[in-house]
Design a protein around this motif. Structure first.
Motif, PDB file in Angstrom:
ATOM      1  N   LEU A   9       0.553  -1.191  -0.285  1.00 20.46           N
ATOM      2  CA  LEU A   9      -0.102  -0.301  -0.167  1.00 20.46           C
ATOM      3  C   LEU A   9       0.923   1.144   0.205  1.00 20.46           C
ATOM      4  N   LEU A  10       1.978   1.000   0.794  1.00 19.81           N
ATOM      5  CA  LEU A  10       2.709   2.800   0.921  1.00 19.81           C
ATOM      6  C   LEU A  10       3.459   2.244  -0.826  1.00 19.81           C
ATOM      7  N   ARG A  11       3.822   1.466  -1.456  1.00 21.73           N
ATOM      8  CA  ARG A  11       4.354   1.314  -2.412  1.00 21.73           C
ATOM      9  C   ARG A  11       3.500   2.544  -3.370  1.00 21.73           C
ATOM     10  N   SER A  12       2.299   1.565  -3.648  1.00 20.27           N
ATOM     11  CA  SER A  12       0.922   2.280  -4.137  1.00 20.27           C
ATOM     12  C   SER A  12       0.958   3.762  -4.040  1.00 20.27           C
ATOM     13  N   LEU A  13       0.877   3.764  -3.027  1.00 22.64           N
ATOM     14  CA  LEU A  13       0.942   5.903  -1.893  1.00 22.64           C
ATOM     15  C   LEU A  13       1.791   6.337  -3.357  1.00 22.64           C
ATOM     16  N   TYR A  14       3.313   5.902  -3.385  1.00 21.59           N
ATOM     17  CA  TYR A  14       4.529   6.568  -3.999  1.00 21.59           C
ATOM     18  C   TYR A  14       4.150   6.530  -4.935  1.00 21.59           C
ATOM     19  N   ASP A  15       3.381   5.676  -5.788  1.00 17.95           N
ATOM     20  CA  ASP A  15       3.079   5.782  -7.178  1.00 17.95           C
ATOM     21  C   ASP A  15       2.604   6.467  -7.540  1.00 17.95           C
ATOM     22  N   GLU A  16       1.315   6.472  -6.563  1.00 19.81           N
ATOM     23  CA  GLU A  16       0.233   7.586  -7.086  1.00 19.81           C
ATOM     24  C   GLU A  16       0.382   9.159  -7.118  1.00 19.81           C
ATOM     25  N   MET A  17       1.380   9.871  -5.991  1.00 24.15           N
ATOM     26  CA  MET A  17       1.823  10.662  -5.066  1.00 24.15           C
ATOM     27  C   MET A  17       3.039  11.405  -6.014  1.00 24.15           C
ATOM     28  N   ILE A  18       3.349  10.660  -7.226  1.00 18.05           N
ATOM     29  CA  ILE A  18       4.651  11.026  -7.942  1.00 18.05           C
ATOM     30  C   ILE A  18       4.350  12.634  -9.528  1.00 18.05           C
ATOM     31  N   PRO A  19       2.894  11.994  -9.754  1.00 13.28           N
ATOM     32  CA  PRO A  19       2.191  12.639 -10.505  1.00 13.28           C
ATOM     33  C   PRO A  19       1.927  14.359 -10.002  1.00 13.28           C
ATOM     34  N   LEU A  20       1.939  13.903  -8.109  1.00  8.47           N
ATOM     35  CA  LEU A  20       1.687  16.068  -8.644  1.00  8.47           C
ATOM     36  C   LEU A  20       3.311  17.191  -8.118  1.00  8.47           C
ATOM     37  N   SER A  21       4.492  15.731  -8.049  1.00  4.61           N
ATOM     38  CA  SER A  21       5.404  16.246  -8.651  1.00  4.61           C
ATOM     39  C   SER A  21       5.277  17.790  -9.967  1.00  4.61           C
ATOM     40  N   ALA A  22       4.668  17.105 -11.066  1.00  2.14           N
ATOM     41  CA  ALA A  22       4.279  17.869 -12.490  1.00  2.14           C
ATOM     42  C   ALA A  22       3.276  19.157 -11.708  1.00  2.14           C
ATOM     43  N   ASP A  23       2.446  19.812 -11.131  1.00  4.90           N
ATOM     44  CA  ASP A  23       2.546  20.377 -10.711  1.00  4.90           C
ATOM     45  C   ASP A  23       3.320  21.559 -10.031  1.00  4.90           C
ATOM     46  N   MET A  24       4.126  20.734  -9.166  1.00  4.66           N
ATOM     47  CA  MET A  24       4.969  21.590  -9.135  1.00  4.66           C
ATOM     48  C   MET A  24       6.040  22.709  -9.977  1.00  4.66           C
ATOM     49  N   ALA A  25       6.087  21.865 -11.186  1.00  2.00           N
ATOM     50  CA  ALA A  25       7.296  21.870 -11.949  1.00  2.00           C
ATOM     51  C   ALA A  25       6.525  23.580 -12.479  1.00  2.00           C
ATOM     52  N   VAL A  26       5.514  23.218 -12.547  1.00  2.00           N
ATOM     53  CA  VAL A  26       4.852  24.653 -13.005  1.00  2.00           C
ATOM     54  C   VAL A  26       5.315  26.384 -12.074  1.00  2.00           C
ATOM     55  N   VAL A  27       5.265  25.416 -11.114  1.00  2.00           N
ATOM     56  CA  VAL A  27       5.990  26.823  -9.905  1.00  2.00           C
ATOM     57  C   VAL A  27       7.795  27.185 -10.462  1.00  2.00           C
ATOM     58  N   ALA A  28       8.035  25.994 -10.247  1.00  2.00           N
ATOM     59  CA  ALA A  28       9.598  25.855 -10.552  1.00  2.00           C
ATOM     60  C   ALA A  28      10.157  26.250 -11.775  1.00  2.00           C
ATOM     61  N   LYS A  29       9.119  26.389 -12.901  1.00  2.00           N
ATOM     62  CA  LYS A  29       9.449  27.246 -14.552  1.00  2.00           C
ATOM     63  C   LYS A  29      10.105  28.689 -14.576  1.00  2.00           C
ATOM     64  N   GLY A  30       9.282  28.980 -13.596  1.00  2.00           N
ATOM     65  CA  GLY A  30       9.293  30.499 -13.464  1.00  2.00           C
ATOM     66  C   GLY A  30      10.248  30.922 -12.187  1.00  2.00           C
ATOM     67  N   VAL A  31      10.221  29.917 -11.096  1.00  2.00           N
ATOM     68  CA  VAL A  31      11.329  30.363 -10.626  1.00  2.00           C
ATOM     69  C   VAL A  31      12.851  30.053 -11.428  1.00  2.00           C
ATOM     70  N   ALA A  32      12.824  29.400 -11.942  1.00  2.00           N
ATOM     71  CA  ALA A  32      14.297  29.108 -13.183  1.00  2.00           C
ATOM     72  C   ALA A  32      14.554  29.736 -14.233  1.00  2.00           C
ATOM     73  N   GLY A  33      13.603  29.510 -14.337  1.00  2.00           N
ATOM     74  CA  GLY A  33      13.657  30.515 -15.747  1.00  2.00           C
ATOM     75  C   GLY A  33      13.759  32.713 -15.134  1.00  2.00           C
ATOM     76  N   LEU A  34      13.452  32.794 -14.107  1.00  2.00           N
ATOM     77  CA  LEU A  34      14.310  33.854 -14.017  1.00  2.00           C
ATOM     78  C   LEU A  34      15.347  33.748 -12.913  1.00  2.00           C
ATOM     79  N   GLY A  35      16.277  32.435 -12.698  1.00  2.00           N
ATOM     80  CA  GLY A  35      17.264  32.478 -12.370  1.00  2.00           C
ATOM     81  C   GLY A  35      18.351  32.459 -13.214  1.00  2.00           C
ATOM     82  N   ALA A  36      17.945  31.841 -14.472  1.00  2.00           N
ATOM     83  CA  ALA A  36      18.493  31.456 -15.504  1.00  2.00           C
ATOM     84  C   ALA A  36      18.494  32.945 -16.510  1.00  2.00           C
ATOM     85  N   LEU A  37      17.507  33.571 -16.198  1.00  2.00           N
ATOM     86  CA  LEU A  37      17.739  34.481 -16.726  1.00  2.00           C
ATOM     87  C   LEU A  37      19.124  35.570 -16.145  1.00  2.00           C
ATOM     88  N   PHE A  38      19.196  35.961 -14.850  1.00  2.00           N
ATOM     89  CA  PHE A  38      19.950  36.394 -13.943  1.00  2.00           C
ATOM     90  C   PHE A  38      21.742  36.044 -14.196  1.00  2.00           C
TER      91      PHE A  38
END
Length: 330
Positions: A9-38
């Motif tokens: 069950l814990l392994r299944s929980l991990y597999d189901e929670m991994i796609p949530l990292s794609a939601d954080m990627a949206v915010v991370a793209k902005g932070v990384a883009g600004l950092g790349a500019l500087f």
């Protein structure tokens, strides 16, 4: 629900929670883009101010990190998990083989122990209803034999009570052993989920000057936590192997027709206590494989928990094994 199902069950929980990292990627793209500019602007300005040629290769670092952020679940997590999963499967296969062999040896040991008790006229009627009834028939129903018959019933009751105490101690220690394993697996799953979901943010911050080590620290911590499960499986395999050697020695002794078995579980209790305490050393041992910082407070808490568990288990086993087993099982 069995403990194996809880681990799945814990392994299944991990597999189901991994796609949530794609939601954080949206915010991370902005932070990384600004950092790349500087990041790029600062190095280009330094090269122009010194009248030096611009080195393009170091400027590709933010773009490479940006690609990792954009495809974080596939490129980063997928690659790491694919590389490390054979280690987890290999150690788990070793554990399954050891446990299977141990269960077979225990069945043989229990059968030989019963046969050894049946060979002994003083203990045969305690383990066999047929022998008990046969001995009652031999005594007869004369008044002079009533006291002996009463003693037999009392001895049979004490023997059954002893066996119940032994089973209760074994089940309790096995429950604590499985619970310790589940605690380590639950904490491991929680750490992996947090690192996976917030991984894009860590990658994005690593683009900024002064935070470059964030990428390395995230990678080492993720790998270190991921290896908790293989180390725990190897520890369980070692305990199973030790119990196999002890069981083989007991089988050799029981094969002797003149050997009288001693119904105590002192060795089993000892190794169960070692296993319960030893599970809390898994994070420390994993840190020897790959060095990962940032878990100082957690490691101190684990050490304190292990020490308290050892004190409680030692006191409980001393009282139970010394008093109960000493008076009832011997």
């Amino acid at each position: 629900m069995e403990f194996n199902n809880l681990h799945e069950l814990l392994r299944s929980l991990y597999d189901e929670m991994i796609p949530l990292s794609a939601d954080m990627a949206v915010v991370a793209k902005g932070v990384a883009g600004l950092g790349a500019l500087f990041y790029v602007a600062l190095r280009v300005w330094q090269a122009l101010s010194r009248a030096e040629p611009i080195d393009v290769f170091p400027l590709l670092r933010p773009f490479a990190i940006g690609i990792c952020i954009a495809f974080f679940p596939t490129i980063v997590l997928g690659t790491i998990n694919t590389v490390l999963s054979p280690v987890v499967k290999g150690t788990h296969a070793i554990l399954d083989d050891q446990v299977l062999d141990l269960n077979k040896l225990r069945e043989s040991r229990d059968l030989l122990e019963r046969e050894a008790k049946l060979r002994n006229s003083e203990t045969a009627y305690l383990v066999s209803d047929e022998e008990f009834d046969k001995k009652l028939d031999e005594l007869g129903w004369s008044p002079s034999d009533l006291a002996a018959m009463s003693g037999m019933y009392i001895e049979r009751g004490i023997y059954d009570f002893q066996q119940a105490i032994r089973r209760w101690l074994r089940e309790l220690l096995e429950l604590l052993f499985q619970a310790a394993s589940l605690v380590i697996d639950t904490i491991r799953t929680f750490f992996l989920i947090v690192l996976s979901i917030l991984g894009p943010i860590a990658f994005a911050l690593s683009v900024w000057d002064g935070f470059q080590s964030t990428l390395t620290q995230w990678l080492t911590r993720y790998v270190s936590v991921y290896l908790w499960l293989p180390v725990a499986d190897l520890f369980s395999s070692m305990l199973a192997k030790i119990q196999m050697l002890v069981t083989k020695k007991e089988i050799e002794d029981l094969s002797d027709p003149n050997f009288i078995p001693d119904p105590t579980d002192a060795v089993f209790i000892t190794f169960m206590i070692i296993g319960i305490i030893g599970y809390f050393t898994v994070p420390t041992v994993t840190g020897w494989i790959i060095q990962a910082g940032g878990a100082g407070n957690f490691m101190r808490n684990v050490s304190q928990t292990a020490q308290r568990a050892g004190n409680i288990a030692g006191a409980g086993s001393g009282a139970s094994a010394g008093n109960v087993l000493g008076k009832l099982l011997n």
